[in-house]
Write a protein that holds these residues in place. Structure first.
Motif, PDB file in Angstrom:
ATOM      1  N   ILE A 272       0.870  -1.023  -0.527  1.00 16.53           N
ATOM      2  CA  ILE A 272      -0.211   0.146  -0.154  1.00 16.53           C
ATOM      3  C   ILE A 272       0.722   1.379  -0.143  1.00 16.53           C
ATOM      4  CG2 ILE A 272      -0.390   0.001   2.170  1.00 16.53           C
ATOM      5  CD1 ILE A 272      -3.271   0.701   2.029  1.00 16.53           C
ATOM      6  N   ASP A 273       0.502   2.221  -0.606  1.00 15.85           N
ATOM      7  CA  ASP A 273       1.598   3.357  -0.774  1.00 15.85           C
ATOM      8  C   ASP A 273       1.289   4.273   0.161  1.00 15.85           C
ATOM      9  OD1 ASP A 273      -0.126   3.867  -1.944  1.00 15.85           O
ATOM     10  OD2 ASP A 273       0.158   4.397  -4.210  1.00 15.85           O
ATOM     11  N   GLY A 274       2.033   5.955   0.015  1.00 19.04           N
ATOM     12  CA  GLY A 274       1.455   7.198   0.659  1.00 19.04           C
ATOM     13  C   GLY A 274       0.415   6.813   0.501  1.00 19.04           C
ATOM     14  N   ASP A 275      -0.398   7.206  -0.898  1.00 20.06           N
ATOM     15  CA  ASP A 275      -1.849   7.430  -0.268  1.00 20.06           C
ATOM     16  C   ASP A 275      -2.573   6.635  -0.389  1.00 20.06           C
ATOM     17  OD1 ASP A 275      -0.191   9.990  -1.993  1.00 20.06           O
ATOM     18  OD2 ASP A 275      -0.200   9.062  -4.066  1.00 20.06           O
ATOM     19  N   GLY A 276      -2.271   5.997  -0.129  1.00 23.53           N
ATOM     20  CA  GLY A 276      -3.122   4.820   0.401  1.00 23.53           C
ATOM     21  C   GLY A 276      -4.055   3.811  -0.634  1.00 23.53           C
ATOM     22  N   ARG A 277      -2.992   3.356  -1.373  1.00 28.02           N
ATOM     23  CA  ARG A 277      -3.669   2.662  -3.168  1.00 28.02           C
ATOM     24  C   ARG A 277      -2.962   1.816  -3.302  1.00 28.02           C
ATOM     25  NH1 ARG A 277      -7.656   4.903  -6.066  1.00 28.02           N
ATOM     26  NH2 ARG A 277      -7.305   7.266  -5.785  1.00 28.02           N
ATOM     27  N   ARG A 278      -3.765   0.725  -3.012  1.00 30.45           N
ATOM     28  CA  ARG A 278      -2.751  -0.607  -3.064  1.00 30.45           C
ATOM     29  C   ARG A 278      -2.829  -1.067  -4.309  1.00 30.45           C
ATOM     30  NH1 ARG A 278      -8.580  -2.946   0.118  1.00 30.45           N
ATOM     31  NH2 ARG A 278      -8.002  -5.043  -0.251  1.00 30.45           N
ATOM     32  N   LEU A 279      -1.725  -2.293  -4.094  1.00 31.89           N
ATOM     33  CA  LEU A 279      -1.591  -2.908  -5.472  1.00 31.89           C
ATOM     34  C   LEU A 279      -2.503  -2.921  -6.675  1.00 31.89           C
ATOM     35  CD1 LEU A 279       0.580  -6.258  -4.244  1.00 31.89           C
ATOM     36  CD2 LEU A 279       0.794  -4.212  -4.876  1.00 31.89           C
ATOM     37  N   ASP A 280      -3.665  -3.193  -6.673  1.00 34.90           N
ATOM     38  CA  ASP A 280      -4.662  -3.117  -7.528  1.00 34.90           C
ATOM     39  C   ASP A 280      -5.167  -2.005  -7.464  1.00 34.90           C
ATOM     40  OD1 ASP A 280      -6.109  -3.550  -5.594  1.00 34.90           O
ATOM     41  OD2 ASP A 280      -7.059  -5.170  -6.065  1.00 34.90           O
ATOM     42  N   GLY A 281      -4.865  -0.477  -6.816  1.00 29.78           N
ATOM     43  CA  GLY A 281      -5.119   0.362  -6.890  1.00 29.78           C
ATOM     44  C   GLY A 281      -5.937   1.050  -6.454  1.00 29.78           C
ATOM     45  N   ARG A 282      -7.152  -0.114  -5.640  1.00 29.29           N
ATOM     46  CA  ARG A 282      -8.394  -0.249  -4.714  1.00 29.29           C
ATOM     47  C   ARG A 282      -7.619   0.754  -3.090  1.00 29.29           C
ATOM     48  NH1 ARG A 282     -10.578  -5.033  -3.101  1.00 29.29           N
ATOM     49  NH2 ARG A 282      -8.270  -6.205  -3.217  1.00 29.29           N
ATOM     50  N   LYS A 283      -8.516   1.260  -2.807  1.00 24.07           N
ATOM     51  CA  LYS A 283      -8.446   2.164  -1.468  1.00 24.07           C
ATOM     52  C   LYS A 283      -9.275   1.125  -0.857  1.00 24.07           C
ATOM     53  CE  LYS A 283     -11.442   6.581  -1.535  1.00 24.07           C
ATOM     54  NZ  LYS A 283     -11.599   6.265  -2.954  1.00 24.07           N
ATOM     55  N   PHE A 284      -8.087   1.644   0.884  1.00 23.33           N
ATOM     56  CA  PHE A 284      -8.553   0.704   1.674  1.00 23.33           C
ATOM     57  C   PHE A 284     -10.277  -0.325   1.737  1.00 23.33           C
ATOM     58  CE2 PHE A 284     -11.071   2.317   5.285  1.00 23.33           C
ATOM     59  CZ  PHE A 284     -11.290   3.638   4.877  1.00 23.33           C
ATOM     60  N   ASN A 285     -11.164   0.835   1.247  1.00 26.89           N
ATOM     61  CA  ASN A 285     -12.705  -0.150   1.877  1.00 26.89           C
ATOM     62  C   ASN A 285     -13.259  -0.128   0.692  1.00 26.89           C
ATOM     63  OD1 ASN A 285     -13.032   2.882   1.193  1.00 26.89           O
ATOM     64  ND2 ASN A 285     -13.622   3.638   2.560  1.00 26.89           N
ATOM     65  N   ASP A 286     -12.203  -0.305  -0.899  1.00 24.11           N
ATOM     66  CA  ASP A 286     -12.592  -0.828  -2.068  1.00 24.11           C
ATOM     67  C   ASP A 286     -13.196  -2.122  -1.706  1.00 24.11           C
ATOM     68  OD1 ASP A 286     -13.031   1.905  -2.260  1.00 24.11           O
ATOM     69  OD2 ASP A 286     -11.651   2.316  -3.638  1.00 24.11           O
ATOM     70  N   LEU A 287     -14.318  -2.477  -2.467  1.00 21.35           N
ATOM     71  CA  LEU A 287     -13.649  -3.932  -2.614  1.00 21.35           C
ATOM     72  C   LEU A 287     -13.523  -4.395  -4.157  1.00 21.35           C
ATOM     73  CD1 LEU A 287     -17.580  -5.169  -1.558  1.00 21.35           C
ATOM     74  CD2 LEU A 287     -15.477  -5.623  -0.828  1.00 21.35           C
ATOM     75  N   ARG A 288     -13.232  -5.283  -4.737  1.00 25.44           N
ATOM     76  CA  ARG A 288     -12.510  -6.248  -5.932  1.00 25.44           C
ATOM     77  C   ARG A 288     -14.520  -6.662  -6.951  1.00 25.44           C
ATOM     78  NH1 ARG A 288      -9.867 -11.392  -4.508  1.00 25.44           N
ATOM     79  NH2 ARG A 288     -10.474 -11.113  -3.056  1.00 25.44           N
ATOM     80  N   PRO A 289     -14.459  -6.201  -7.777  1.00 25.65           N
ATOM     81  CA  PRO A 289     -15.564  -6.364  -8.637  1.00 25.65           C
ATOM     82  C   PRO A 289     -16.415  -7.216  -8.287  1.00 25.65           C
ATOM     83  CG  PRO A 289     -13.483  -5.955 -10.390  1.00 25.65           C
ATOM     84  CD  PRO A 289     -13.368  -5.756  -9.071  1.00 25.65           C
ATOM     85  N   ILE A 290     -17.307  -7.015  -8.348  1.00 24.35           N
ATOM     86  CA  ILE A 290     -18.209  -8.482  -8.118  1.00 24.35           C
ATOM     87  C   ILE A 290     -19.657  -8.616  -9.078  1.00 24.35           C
ATOM     88  CG2 ILE A 290     -19.835  -9.703  -6.445  1.00 24.35           C
ATOM     89  CD1 ILE A 290     -18.447  -8.134  -4.000  1.00 24.35           C
ATOM     90  N   ARG A 291     -19.737  -9.932 -10.281  1.00 24.93           N
ATOM     91  CA  ARG A 291     -20.753 -10.452 -10.727  1.00 24.93           C
ATOM     92  C   ARG A 291     -21.081 -11.659  -9.909  1.00 24.93           C
ATOM     93  NH1 ARG A 291     -21.813 -13.141 -15.752  1.00 24.93           N
ATOM     94  NH2 ARG A 291     -20.258 -14.916 -14.783  1.00 24.93           N
TER      95      ARG A 291
END
Lengths: 229, 276
Positions: free
Chosen positions: B14-33
């Motif tokens: 997780i980088d300084g801006d709070g972005r994770r490896l896949d670009g999500r923020k700490f409270n974002d879910l991955r896409p769901i179907r």
């Protein structure tokens, strides 16, 4: 869906279906004065009783139900009948329409035979007993057996049997509808094919309005067209 | 194999801006179907794609419980089998139940036992099958959320749907819904399942370490995520029962011409294999 006006909204388990002052009916439960749906279905309110009409689910036997069963086993004084429910249903020889000698059950019904019978009793641990002492109970010879979802049976029968008698009239088939979702049809090949097509239509469109008319139309159009394969 | 110990120090999850490896923020879910009613033979079914996870759930029952000595005269058994396909992970998984999948099956069946009205079906069993076709961390949550839709699709009476989502700690930050890399190289993973209406927790596990403050945070994140998943579950069920009807209404025209070239019979496959 709301726009078409032909469907009532679907409720999902856990969805609130009513507040205080309403009574919980089948398919619902109450918690802290609120009513919630226990099953996926359509909300129905009648005289302050809220119920959820299920859209899917297994058949649970109830006393007095007319069911179509298949004999799956026989003992010296009873037959075991599969009535499409989670519970095995024995039919005792004394509940059959014949005078069966002890050990002579195979003379009357064999494994694989299909019978029209009634649920005599269901106790609290869901032990089921069947009876063939009713007027319409009999062994079904010939014909075809089809299965629909037990939740769609009321639509196949219709109000006061209107739907099933419509199909009977139009196709000149003999039809028995069991509460357990089994339907027995007898007639010539063409009319049984027509009738089973109509029943499939009802099953698929169970929630639509004007279903009776749709069925009439389907049968009349199909009857004029080429022979069903 | 790469030197995992070495990578752990290098990898910045997780980088300084709070972005994770896949670009999500700490409270974002991955896409769901999520789709309900995908299997014809099962009483109820659902298919879920959750990030890189692909999970199929099927429900049978209530049906007679076998072997008979398992039958409970007072209530239904809720049995679950969680299984991973051999091709679901990068190294071929040896097929069959193992310690991990037996444990997951157990905790999932216990989670469902607390919402299903088991006393309405004495002596029966409700069988839930969860097949993981592709795994990318969080399969038990995906499996459980899909199975819950499958249960509702089967018409099994239950108090509420169960929604589930994991949260954990990566690079010292509490995040929701870890993916494979975050799970492997992170500090903690904590799957949870909740009954959204009441907020009851029906499954709670943890791998790694969280302080009690971090745990509170993880729990809030998971519960919030579970509510979002709950909405998707409801949507999937509504779609399942509205689409089929709309489709049927569409394909039955109000008698346009007296002579139908293809014959007035509906196409064979409309009635499906049951028509045979």
């Amino acid at each position: 869906m709301q726009g078409s006006g032909s469907l009532r909204p679907i409720v999902i388990p856990g969805e609130a279906v009513g507040g205080p002052g309403l009574k919980p009916g089948p398919g619902t439960y109450s918690e802290g004065g609120q009513l919630f749906a226990a099953q996926l279905g359509i909300r129905n309110e009648h005289d302050g009783l809220v119920s959820v009409i299920p859209l899917s689910g297994r058949y649970l036997p109830q006393r007095g139900d007319a069911v179509i069963g298949e004999v799956i086993d026989q003992g010296p004084s009873h037959w075991l009948v599969d009535i499409n429910s989670p519970y095995p249903a024995p039919l005792h020889a004394t509940e059959s329409p014949w005078r069966v000698e002890f050990g002579d059950t195979a003379r009357y019904l064999k494994v694989g035979d299909v019978i029209m019978c009634h649920v005599l009793s269901v106790d609290e641990i869901k032990r089921v007993q069947l009876t063939m002492q009713e007027r319409e109970a009999r062994k079904l010879n010939g014909g075809i057996l089809m299965e629909v979802s037990p939740t769609k049976v009321p639509r196949v029968i219709g109000k006061q049997g209107s739907m099933v008698s419509l199909i009977k009239d139009l196709t000149r088939c003999q039809i028995y509808v069991g509460q357990n979702g089994r339907i027995w049809l007898d007639g010539d090949d063409r009319s049984t094919a027509l009738a089973s097509m109509a029943i499939r239509l009802i099953e698929e469109r169970a929630q639509a309005v004007g279903l009776t008319e749709a069925v009439r139309e389907l049968i009349e159009r199909a009857a004029k067209g080429p022979r069903p394969s | 194999m790469e030197d995992i110990e070495h990578i752990e120090k290098e990898m910045k999850l997780i980088d300084g801006d709070g972005r994770r490896l896949d670009g999500r923020k700490f409270n974002d879910l991955r896409p769901i179907r999520l789709e309900a009613g995908v299997l014809r033979r099962a009483d109820g079914s659902a298919y879920m794609e959750w990030g890189g996870n692909k999970v199929l759930a099927a429900v049978y029952g209530p049906r007679e419980a076998h072997p008979r000595h398992l039958q409970n005269p007072a209530r239904a058994l809720v049995q679950c089998r969680y299984n991973m396909a051999p091709f679901s992970v990068s190294d071929r998984k040896r097929p069959g139940p193992d310690r991990r999948s037996v444990e997951i099956s157990k905790v999932i069946s216990e989670a469902f036992s607390s919402v299903v009205f088991a006393e309405q079906f004495p002596r029966t069993s409700v069988d839930i099958f969860i097949e993981v076709l592709q795994a990318d961390a969080g399969t038990r949550c995906a499996g459980l959320s899909a199975a819950s839709v499958a249960l509702a699709d089967a018409g099994v009476p239950m108090r509420d749907l169960v929604a589930s989502c994991a949260s954990g700690k990566i690079g010292g930050v509490v995040c929701v819904d870890l993916n494979k890399d975050e799970d492997n190289f992170g500090d903690a993973d904590c799957p949870m399942a909740v009954v959204p209406r009441t907020g009851e927790i029906v499954l709670l596990q943890m791998d790694g370490h969280l302080t009690s403050d971090e745990f509170e945070k993880a729990m809030d994140l998971s519960i919030d995520a579970a509510r979002r998943i709950y909405d998707m579950q409801r949507d999937a069920l509504r779609r399942r029962y509205s689409v089929s009807l709309e489709d049927i209404l569409k394909e039955s025209p109000p008698l346009p011409s007296p002579v139908e070239p293809e014959g007035p019979m509906p196409p064979e496959d409309e009635f499906g294999p049951e028509g045979i």
